[in-house]
Design an enzyme around this catalytic site. Structure first.
Site, PDB file in Angstrom:
ATOM      1  N   SER A 134       0.829  -1.204   0.000  1.00  0.00           N
ATOM      2  CA  SER A 134       0.000   0.000   0.000  1.00  0.00           C
ATOM      3  C   SER A 134       0.868   1.260   0.000  1.00  0.00           C
ATOM      4  O   SER A 134       1.604   1.499  -0.940  1.00  0.00           O
ATOM      5  CB  SER A 134      -0.954  -0.036   1.201  1.00  0.00           C
ATOM      6  OG  SER A 134      -1.920   0.967   1.123  1.00  0.00           O
ATOM      7  N   ASP A 180      -2.140   6.412  -3.295  1.00  0.00           N
ATOM      8  CA  ASP A 180      -0.965   5.695  -2.816  1.00  0.00           C
ATOM      9  C   ASP A 180      -0.629   4.578  -3.805  1.00  0.00           C
ATOM     10  O   ASP A 180      -1.208   4.510  -4.893  1.00  0.00           O
ATOM     11  CB  ASP A 180      -1.206   5.153  -1.407  1.00  0.00           C
ATOM     12  CG  ASP A 180      -2.358   4.164  -1.338  1.00  0.00           C
ATOM     13  OD1 ASP A 180      -3.142   4.098  -2.302  1.00  0.00           O
ATOM     14  OD2 ASP A 180      -2.487   3.453  -0.328  1.00  0.00           O
ATOM     15  N   ASP A 209      -5.865   2.254  -2.955  1.00  0.00           N
ATOM     16  CA  ASP A 209      -7.015   2.158  -2.067  1.00  0.00           C
ATOM     17  C   ASP A 209      -7.248   3.483  -1.340  1.00  0.00           C
ATOM     18  O   ASP A 209      -8.333   3.738  -0.832  1.00  0.00           O
ATOM     19  CB  ASP A 209      -6.880   0.988  -1.076  1.00  0.00           C
ATOM     20  CG  ASP A 209      -5.694   1.095  -0.141  1.00  0.00           C
ATOM     21  OD1 ASP A 209      -4.798   1.920  -0.384  1.00  0.00           O
ATOM     22  OD2 ASP A 209      -5.653   0.325   0.840  1.00  0.00           O
ATOM     23  N   ASP A 217      -1.219   1.380  -4.141  1.00  0.00           N
ATOM     24  CA  ASP A 217      -2.200   0.406  -4.633  1.00  0.00           C
ATOM     25  C   ASP A 217      -3.566   1.025  -4.861  1.00  0.00           C
ATOM     26  O   ASP A 217      -4.524   0.328  -5.165  1.00  0.00           O
ATOM     27  CB  ASP A 217      -2.307  -0.791  -3.684  1.00  0.00           C
ATOM     28  CG  ASP A 217      -2.898  -0.428  -2.329  1.00  0.00           C
ATOM     29  OD1 ASP A 217      -2.762   0.737  -1.906  1.00  0.00           O
ATOM     30  OD2 ASP A 217      -3.495  -1.312  -1.687  1.00  0.00           O
TER      31      ASP A 217
END
Length: 442
Positions: free
Chosen positions: A92, A232, A236, A234
């Site tokens: 992440s 960020d 999410d 990834d």
């Protein structure tokens, strides 16, 4: 083994191929017969996704490999493929040397505490249910997930307010390019920054903050864009910059999303973690809704957001959940929702100005033993204060504000949050909390 966001840490130390194989074996042993896997842009994800897929297949689960995709893309895809679970190899917003694994259910919600504990127990006991030699799982690749996610995004918002909107999207060298594609499809004029996926994150650190988004702020201001979006690694998470090039405070963005969701639904409950500013409580109450406080972590927010009367869930970290769409924090969905809000109700700076705020101070203290520090600081705080909330860490209410001390679920940190009526009071409470943590660390 698991923090609030799966397993995460330095590759070769906390996160290894051996661990990934073990988790794959455990997920299959726990009953998953078809599992989606995918990864973010980190190069170490290549062998880690192979390892988790091998463990899954070794214990009889069929594997559908989505390749390099955003975390919400994979989480949304589990139900579409009629799969039992999903595993994303990602760290992440953590720095480049880290990686990790996060486990997802068909609803889009991360594995809850009970299911994470079952997986950890299977790994600890090495109690794997290996398949017979002729019954191992198959592995196939599928490249349709990102396009399906884009279709879901464009169907989730009204395109009219977005048509012609000038938006800058800072993808952060991650895998959130679906945001730019969806906004273009909705009619926005999009400029991208750091659009090339690169797990070393050469453009800026993976975590989007006021300090790391200076290039985005400058681009929005100088280019006269109406909105800046940042993800960020990834995707999410989603954070924003207003049309003046000013970073939107995270709690204020949460208040805007929550207020809008409650108003659109004519009421309802909003799930937020205990470290959230009172400005969110005020905004939700004014719109006719109710705030429910949870432990920090999207899995806990999602659990409340999944309840029938919930209309929204969010965290100041930049994780936003619209339960009618998915229980996964979906940064690209948040970007499209915000673009629609700005196009219909903006400018964003005026929307930000409509939220009454309180001085808020946050800090992070590096520690070697999170649980030990929290245990010792709790003893000290209990002896000093009466109004305590132990939902997550230790929250203390005082006459002029509150402070929270809690261990990070993903990093070797103790996090401190303090809020009060005045900046001086907030800073005093922050310093008090930090001093207690440092004393407990010694």
């Amino acid at each position: 083994m698991f923090g609030t966001s799966g397993v995460r840490g330095p590759v070769g130390e906390t996160v290894t191929a051996e661990l990934a194989v073990s988790i794959g074996r455990a997920v299959a042993t726990d009953g998953a017969s078809t599992v989606l896997v995918g990864r973010d842009a980190r190069e170490t994800g290549r062998f880690l996704v192979d390892a988790v897929a091998a463990g899954l297949a070794e214990c009889g689960a069929d594997v559908i490999d989505l390749g390099r995709v955003a975390t919400p893309t994979l989480a949304r895809s589990i139900a579409r493929f009629d799969a039992d679970a999903g595993v994303v190899v990602t760290a992440s917003h953590n720095p480049a040397p880290d990686n990790g694994l996060k486990l997802w259910t068909p609803s889009g919600q991360a594995f809850d505490t009970d299911r994470r504990e079952r997986i950890a127990d299977i790994v600890d006991r090495e109690a794997y249910d290996f398949a017979d030699w002729n019954a191992s799982g198959d592995r196939r690749r599928d490249s349709t997930a990102t396009a399906a996610h884009e279709d879901a995004l464009t169907g989730a918002v009204d395109p009219e307010p977005i048509d012609g909107l000038d938006v800058v999207v800072d993808i952060g060298n991650g895998v959130g390019g679906v945001t730019a594609d969806a906004l273009v499809e909705l009619g926005a004029d999009v400029t991208t920054l750091n659009a090339q996926p690169d797990g070393s994150f050469p453009g800026r650190p993976s975590e989007p903050t006021a300090e790391t988004l200076t290039a985005l702020c400058g681009q929005v201001e100088s280019g006269e864009a109406e909105l800046g979006i940042a993800h960020d690694g990834d995707a999410d998470r989603m954070l924003a910059v207003d049309e003046t090039g000013t970073f939107v405070p995270k709690d204020v963005l949460l208040a805007l999303f929550a207020r809008r969701a409650v108003a659109a639904a004519g009421g309802g409950r909003v799930a937020v973690p205990v470290d959230t500013s009172r400005c969110v409580d005020d905004a939700v109450a004014a719109a006719g809704g109710e705030v429910v406080h949870t432990k920090v972590g999207d899995v806990f927010v999602a659990a409340v957001a999944a309840e029938p009367d919930a209309v929204f869930g969010g965290e100041p970290s930049g994780a936003w959940i619209w339960p009618e769409e998915t229980l996964c924090p979906d940064g690209p969905l948040a970007a499209c929702k915000l673009a629609a809000l700005v196009g219909s109700r903006g400018p964003l700076s005026e929307l930000v100005g409509s939220v009454d705020t309180y001085p808020l101070a946050r800090d992070n203290i590096e520690v070697d033993d999170k649980s030990g520090v929290i245990e010792r600081v709790t003893e000290t705080i209990r002896a000093e204060f009466d109004r305590l909330d132990t939902t997550d860490g230790l929250r203390v209410d005082t006459d002029d504000g509150w402070f929270l001390i809690r261990a990070s679920g993903t990093q070797p940190l103790v996090r401190v949050t303090a809020e009060a009526e005045t900046e001086a009071a907030a800073e005093r409470l922050r310093e008090l909390a930090v001093d207690r943590v440092i004393d407990a660390r010694s």
